[in-house]
Design an enzyme around this catalytic site. Structure first.
Site: not given
Ligand code: BGC
Length: 803
Positions: A715, A746-748, A766
């Site tokens: 992030y 990506t991270d969420w 994501m």
């Protein structure tokens, strides 16, 4: 079964022999328990009071006897069928020990009552122990076992004793419980109530054993210093059978062989990355540079006195000696051989650790750096194993970011490289043989990447600081589309695509992804047939199916692209409680690292991966492998170690295990995600050298050794650039330098922009993509069809690898 038969069709067919499910099976739970026993660390064992004698009477104290923490919170939590706490663990061993019941009943009533009120495991205060229970216990036995537990989780950091409270700007407010105006430490330290418990119990009993059910670094000075505390076991957060694993080890059903994966220092402020951890919500300055963990404590003047238990430390019920150390170099490969002999009474395992001490030269080096390790097999009393460890000389190289020898190159400086061989960083003895270089050697010429734009200075080996050159901040200011607001970027679920795709093939040519698999069409040709809209949808997350809750990849029916589900880890397959599927909770990653045995991680990876597969999920968001920069990071339990080699080797073992199931592992969070507070917008400011030698090194080892099919960017921001939009890191280092050929997600719900992430080589957004923004960026020329094609190829290649 045909390709993708599991991920495309329901129900979830059992994978086990005789039609049995493997998810949370007895076999997997046994793997979890055995892994837990391999990583628990025996800190102290005066007068060899452990293991407990057969039938020994013991009294258990501390609410953690019942309030067992199996692992940390957030996406790393696991929905389990049951958790065995320490009291239950002992009870499962029957007559092996004789338990004092009253204290167990007292803690059971207290803890279970609070659970009913909705209190979380590990977040319950220590109650005052009634005097009469203590008196009765004393009459029952001379042996007490006190348990202390800690819990932390995703999205928040551990308590610090120096935090600026934002509501009172400028005033230092400790982020620590204030009870009746009394400064209450807790978390890294014992709380006042725990201190009182430890004092009264350890004074009352002749023998006192401490069990630490923790996920990360903790103050253990009171254990080392106290004459009343005889023994201590760091049992970590040991998964669903952690209480049983602990009880078995304490009773001698097994022998502790875990070694610390982090340095345990006296105070929080002794850790270099801690002092300024909370200076700002907006950034963290990694001024300690490469001097993280033991690299700091063993190098910087006076820091060594702050260490309570050193990196690599751990006792056994038996004694080992390391002898006949031989080191040779052939063609740039160092081979270390050493004999390990079990001189004691119990069968056990030892870990041989090899450190190098490099010449200080112009760049400066840590006093010691771990370059290789090997855990022995189970050695019977009297047995000897000749351990062999190999590594290339090039692993000693340092990254010269300022051009003192040669700019942007990994260099080996001339001089003497000394080796230390032993069983922790402190007791490792200098070996006779050295590696001597007469001239500086350029190991690998690279180019400047991820240079700092705001970090002004960094620590050197002699304790002074040097000023850093600044990279070009301006190149980070592209802003082709008006940015989306945080709200627009936050928390959306993937949408169902409203219209059918426009098929670019004539109907007779229409292709399915399976045709790429069978070789009827090349992947490039297949992608050519997808419209811009198809691609814009493909590079974002897809709706959940089945038991999943973290969304999918792919999902274009018309082209036969399956919707491959993802799921969390790393301590086990994570399925939401309401779904009703219970899975195995394995020990936390820090415990796994303390096994110093990648094979243990491989076994966990195989078993966890099977559960993922059995539940028709194709991508496991595991392992997590950020560096333990400071004890304060709330997610350290999910990560392995302060050392990149140990981190990389353990994560590589895990990846090999997971992917043997033909499902994808996802190493995460790439990179420098070492703080949870404001994690989506905090800038990690570090030098190129620290980035490469410490924070990226573990990832590099896994990519090169274990070939993970996917990686998740983090992030945070790194030197002014979001990790997920970091062209230097993703296209430059990961793909360009290391040759990564998998998919990047990506991270969420990052705060990054879908099209910028994609352009930087981050293929997948994501939990959901922003197809309209991709199309708008395409129309404006902010991203090209070619760039989208590359992302699509990486995503489809991942899907094709899964079976
Ligand atoms: C976490 C990731 C996790 C993802 C999906 C994020 O908040 O940082 O580790 O895999 O959520 O649950």
């Amino acid at each position: 079964m045909g390709k993708w038969s599991r991920i495309m069709y329901h129900p979830n067919l059992p994978l086990g022999e005789d039609g049995n499910k493997v998810t949370a099976s007895a076999e997997h739970i046994a793997i979890s328990k055995n892994a837990a026993k391999e990583g628990m660390v025996l800190l102290k064992n005066e007068k060899s009071i452990l293991p407990l004698a057969r039938g020994q009477k013991v009294a258990l104290f501390g609410k953690a006897t019942i309030d067992y923490v199996k692992g940390g919170g957030g996406s790393g939590d696991v929905t389990v069928p049951y958790v065995t706490n320490l009291a239950e663990g002992f009870k499962k061993l029957g007559a092996r020990v004789s338990l004092f019941e009253d204290s167990i009943d007292f803690y059971e009533d207290y803890v279970k009552g609070l659970y009913k009120e909705g209190k979380m495991p590990g977040l319950i205060a220590e109650p005052t122990l009634p005097e009469d229970i203590l008196t009765k216990a004393k009459a029952f036995t001379d042996t007490a076992i006190i348990s202390i537990s800690r819990y932390s989780g995703e999205g928040w950091d551990r308590k610090s004793d120096k935090v600026i409270d934002r509501t009172f700007k400028g005033v230092d407010q400790p982020l620590i419980d204030m009870t009746n105006g009394i400064f209450e430490r807790g978390d890294f330290y014992l709380s006042k109530a725990e201190e009182e418990l430890v004092n009264s119990v350890s004074k009352a009993f002749e023998k006192t054993v401490i069990v630490l059910n923790i996920g990360g670094m903790f103050d253990v000075s009171w254990i080392k210093d106290s004459k009343d505390i005889d023994a201590a076991l760091i049992a970590w957060q040991g998964g669903m059978e952690g209480g049983l694993a602990t009880a078995e080890l304490l009773c001698g059903l097994g022998n502790p062989s875990g070694k610390l994966a982090d340095t345990f220092a006296r105070n929080l402020s002794d850790y270099p990355g801690t002092e300024h951890f909370h200076d700002s919500d907006d950034y963290v300055e990694y001024e300690e540079d490469i001097y993280v963990g033991y690299r700091y404590f063993e190098t910087i003047k006076d820091a060594s006195d702050k260490v309570i238990y050193p990196f690599g430390y751990g006792l056994s019920y038996t004694d080992f000696s390391v002898s006949r150390v031989k080191i040779r170099e052939d063609d740039g490969i160092i081979t270390v051989k050493a004999n390990v002999t079990n001189n004691g009474q119990y069968a056990g395992k030892e870990v041989v650790q090899i450190y190098v001490s490099s010449p200080q030269g112009k760049l400066g080096k840590p006093e010691k750096t771990l370059v290789g390790f090997k855990k022995t097999a189970l050695l019977e009393p009297g047995q000897t194993q000749r351990v062999v460890v190999e590594f290339p000389v090039d692993v000693f190289a340092s990254y010269d970011d300022l051009g003192k020898i040669q700019k942007s190159a990994y260099v080996l400086e001339k001089g003497r490289y000394k080796f230390f061989v032993g069983t922790d960083v402190r007791n490792a003895r200098s070996a006779e043989q050295e590696y001597v270089l007469d001239d500086n050697k350029i190991v690998c010429q690279l180019t400047q990447k991820m240079a700092p734009v705001a970090l002004k200075k960094r620590l050197l080996a002699d304790g002074t600081y040097e000023m850093l050159e600044q990279g070009d901040a301006s190149k980070y200011n592209e802003n082709e589309l008006t940015p989306l607001s945080e709200d627009e970027l936050e928390g959306m679920s993937p949408a169902i695509r409203p219209e059918k795709s426009v098929n670019r093939y004539k109907p007779a040519d229409k292709r399915q992804l399976i045709d790429v698999f069978t070789g009827k069409i090349s992947i490039d040709k297949f992608i050519e047939g997808l419209s811009d809209e198809d691609l814009a949808w493909l590079v974002g997350g897809q709706p959940n199916t089945g038991v999943a809750n973290t969304f999918g990849y792919g999902n274009n029916n018309e082209f036969g692209i399956p919707n491959v589900m993802t799921a969390d880890g790393p301590a086990g397959l994570r399925i939401q409680p309401h779904v009703g599927v219970k899975t195995t909770a394995f020990p936390c990653a820090t415990l796994l690292a303390c096994t110093w045995d990648p094979e243990v991680a491989t076994k966990v990876g195989i078993a966890g991966g099977e559960e993922v597969k059995e539940n028709n999920i194709g991508v496991w968001l595991t392992p997590a492998m950020n560096i333990h920069r400071s004890p304060l990071c709330g997610r350290n339990f999910e990560y392995y170690s302060e050392d990149p080699l140990l981190t990389g080797k353990m994560a590589a073992g895990m990846v090999r295990g997971i992917q043997s199931n033909h499902i994808a592992a996802t190493i995460k969070h790439f990179a420098l995600n070492n703080k949870e507070t404001n994690r989506k917008d905090s800038d990690s400011r570090a030098s190129e050298r620290a980035i490469r030698e410490i924070y990226l090194k573990g990832f590099e080892i896994v990519v090169k050794e274990a070939h993970p099919w996917s990686i998740m960017t983090s992030y945070n921001i790194i030197n002014g650039r979001r990790a997920s939009e970091n062209e230097d890191m993703i296209n430059g280092i990961l793909r360009g330098e290391w040759g990564f050929d998998g998919m990047v997600t990506t991270d969420w719900w990052t705060h990054g922009e879908n099209y910028k992430e994609c352009k930087a080589g981050n293929d997948m957004k994501m939990g959901c993509g922003y197809p309209d923004r991709i199309i708008a960026a395409l129309e404006k020329g902010a991203i090209t069809r070619d760039e989208l094609n590359k992302a699509a190829k990486n995503i489809l290649t991942l899907i094709l690898r899964i079976d």
